[in-house]
Design a protein around this motif. Structure first.
Motif, PDB file in Angstrom:
ATOM      1  N   ASP A 240       4.908 126.764 -15.672  1.00 30.56           N
ATOM      2  CA  ASP A 240       5.035 127.979 -16.491  1.00 30.56           C
ATOM      3  C   ASP A 240       3.704 128.397 -17.115  1.00 30.56           C
ATOM      4  O   ASP A 240       3.600 128.692 -18.301  1.00 30.56           O
ATOM      5  N   THR A 241       2.654 128.426 -16.281  1.00 33.65           N
ATOM      6  CA  THR A 241       1.363 128.941 -16.723  1.00 33.65           C
ATOM      7  C   THR A 241       1.044 130.207 -15.943  1.00 33.65           C
ATOM      8  O   THR A 241       1.769 130.592 -15.007  1.00 33.65           O
ATOM      9  N   SER A 242      -0.035 130.856 -16.327  1.00 33.56           N
ATOM     10  CA  SER A 242      -0.404 132.096 -15.641  1.00 33.56           C
ATOM     11  C   SER A 242      -0.740 131.850 -14.177  1.00 33.56           C
ATOM     12  O   SER A 242      -0.547 132.741 -13.335  1.00 33.56           O
TER      13      SER A 242
ATOM     14  N   HIS B 287       2.427 132.230 -12.192  1.00 31.83           N
ATOM     15  CA  HIS B 287       2.896 133.618 -12.096  1.00 31.83           C
ATOM     16  C   HIS B 287       2.021 134.439 -11.155  1.00 31.83           C
ATOM     17  O   HIS B 287       2.530 135.320 -10.451  1.00 31.83           O
ATOM     18  N   ILE B 288       0.729 134.159 -11.123  1.00 34.24           N
ATOM     19  CA  ILE B 288      -0.158 134.911 -10.227  1.00 34.24           C
ATOM     20  C   ILE B 288       0.242 134.705  -8.775  1.00 34.24           C
ATOM     21  O   ILE B 288       0.405 135.658  -8.000  1.00 34.24           O
ATOM     22  N   LEU B 289       0.430 133.446  -8.371  1.00 38.08           N
ATOM     23  CA  LEU B 289       0.771 133.163  -6.986  1.00 38.08           C
ATOM     24  C   LEU B 289       2.221 133.515  -6.681  1.00 38.08           C
ATOM     25  O   LEU B 289       2.546 133.951  -5.569  1.00 38.08           O
ATOM     26  N   LYS B 290       3.096 133.345  -7.655  1.00 37.20           N
ATOM     27  CA  LYS B 290       4.517 133.606  -7.419  1.00 37.20           C
ATOM     28  C   LYS B 290       4.798 135.086  -7.224  1.00 37.20           C
ATOM     29  O   LYS B 290       5.675 135.471  -6.433  1.00 37.20           O
ATOM     30  N   GLU B 291       4.054 135.927  -7.922  1.00 38.20           N
ATOM     31  CA  GLU B 291       4.290 137.367  -7.831  1.00 38.20           C
ATOM     32  C   GLU B 291       3.498 138.034  -6.721  1.00 38.20           C
ATOM     33  O   GLU B 291       3.636 139.245  -6.509  1.00 38.20           O
ATOM     34  N   ALA B 292       2.665 137.286  -6.005  1.00 37.81           N
ATOM     35  CA  ALA B 292       1.874 137.873  -4.923  1.00 37.81           C
ATOM     36  C   ALA B 292       2.786 138.261  -3.764  1.00 37.81           C
ATOM     37  O   ALA B 292       3.719 137.534  -3.406  1.00 37.81           O
ATOM     38  N   THR B 293       2.515 139.408  -3.175  1.00 42.32           N
ATOM     39  CA  THR B 293       3.311 139.887  -2.044  1.00 42.32           C
ATOM     40  C   THR B 293       2.600 139.747  -0.702  1.00 42.32           C
ATOM     41  O   THR B 293       3.226 139.893   0.346  1.00 42.32           O
ATOM     42  N   SER B 294       1.299 139.452  -0.730  1.00 38.08           N
ATOM     43  CA  SER B 294       0.555 139.283   0.510  1.00 38.08           C
ATOM     44  C   SER B 294      -0.741 138.540   0.196  1.00 38.08           C
ATOM     45  O   SER B 294      -1.072 138.307  -0.965  1.00 38.08           O
ATOM     46  N   GLY B 295      -1.460 138.184   1.247  1.00 33.84           N
ATOM     47  CA  GLY B 295      -2.748 137.539   1.076  1.00 33.84           C
ATOM     48  C   GLY B 295      -2.636 136.036   0.920  1.00 33.84           C
ATOM     49  O   GLY B 295      -1.579 135.422   1.121  1.00 33.84           O
TER      50      GLY B 295
END
Length: 347
Positions: free
Chosen positions: A178-180, A183-191
């Motif tokens: 539960d760190t940033s 969330h950065i990788l979890k919310e990524a849609t591509s790349g």
């Protein structure tokens, strides 16, 4: 710690708490007081085993070509020998096995026991000898370089290296729960963020503190994704020689003071914190100190060098007394000639 603040058991919390959307929904955060980039912590690359070093000078394709060459040269020489014997009406003395065995002896630098006066065979022998010479020279030189320089596993210096290690070497990414970074990788849609997250295993990939993540790196094939400064401090305390810190960083994260919703002293914190992070009075004191140091360095004159004990001081005074030359001439390029003339007059 976040739960303690939300339950109002404490007034606020300051401990490398990253600001995320989920946390901002239940808590109030001050302006970021510090920002740092994210890096990857892995165990130090180990030295590769040299058990198969004898095969390392050439690639599998080159070794396959050498095997095919040895397999073909024997029958080729036997066919040429039979054909020349038929044309000359002579009986051939060597079999296919003899030719193949002796050509292999040449390849391993053991010499050739077959000699022939026929020019077709001699031309093939010469071409094979030249081929074996190049192969042996390349093999011995490359093997010497391989054995002289120790080889290590490829380190993880970027997200691309981590993805390669996950695909090829069985590495697993580690995150603090539960760190940033999550969330950065979890919310990524591509790349590359999405590719790493798709291979993430929550059962073994979550830790609950930076200390736990740094310790877990040494227990297996893990790449711990964490803040750079926090990771640097922890691996320094445990021994830098055991860890490898990635050279590339990415996506800076923000640290803020966590307060319960509606805290009355949120504005007090924000007034003391500037938008870029840091305490205002501290930065102002440092700025004044820097400006004062610049002014002192600007107006400070360099110390004047004394010429009282210089070896040329007495000669210079004698020269000015005898020749009557002004002080400016002595500082010009004529000084050497004037000194020489003074010595001649004194002699």
């Amino acid at each position: 710690m976040i739960g303690m603040v939300s339950r109002r058991e404490v007034e606020f919390a300051i401990d490398e708490i990253t600001v995320t959307g989920a946390r901002e929904a239940v808590l109030d955060f001050t302006k970021p007081y510090f920002m740092e980039s994210i890096t990857i912590v892995s165990r130090a690359p180990a030295e590769k085993s040299r058990a198969m070093a004898v095969f390392s000078p050439f690639t599998p394709g080159v070794w396959a070509a050498l095997v095919v060459s040895v397999a073909i040269i024997g029958p080729l020489l036997a066919i040429v020998n039979h054909f020349t014997s038929f044309c000359l009406g002579e009986k051939h003395r060597f079999s296919t096995r003899d030719f193949a065995f002796n050509m292999f002896r040449n390849l391993v630098v053991q010499g050739n026991l077959i000699s022939s006066a026929r020019w077709p065979l001699r031309c093939i022998f010469f071409s094979w000898y030249l081929f074996c010479f190049y192969v042996c020279a390349l093999y011995s030189g490359t093997l010497t370089a391989v054995l002289a320089i120790p080889a290590f596993e490829k380190p993880i210096d970027s997200l691309a290296d981590l993805l390669r290690a996950v695909k090829e070497d069985g590495f697993s990414p580690l995150f603090i729960h539960d760190t940033s970074n999550v969330h950065i990788l979890k919310e990524a849609t591509s790349g590359i963020y999405k590719e790493i997250w798709d291979r993430f295993e929550p059962d073994s990939g979550y830790v609950f503190s930076a200390n736990e993540g740094v310790d877990k790196v040494l227990t297996g094939k893990f790449g711990f994704i964490n803040a750079w400064l926090a990771s640097e401090i922890r691996i320094s305390a445990r021994g830098k020689e055991k860890y490898h810190l990635a050279r590339q960083t990415y996506y800076p994260q923000r640290y803020g003071v966590a307060l319960h919703s509606g805290a009355p002293y949120l504005t007090v914190f924000n007034k003391k914190l500037n938008p870029a992070g840091g305490i205002r009075p501290h930065r102002q004191v440092e700025a004044r100190r820097d400006r004062k140091g610049v002014r002192e360095r600007r107006w400070r004159r360099p110390p004047r060098r004394s010429r009282r004990h210089h070896p040329d001081a007495s000669a210079g005074r004698l020269l000015r007394a005898r020749s009557g030359a002004p002080r400016g001439i002595l500082r010009s390029g004529l000084r050497g000639r004037l000194l020489q003339r003074a010595r001649q007059e004194g002699a």
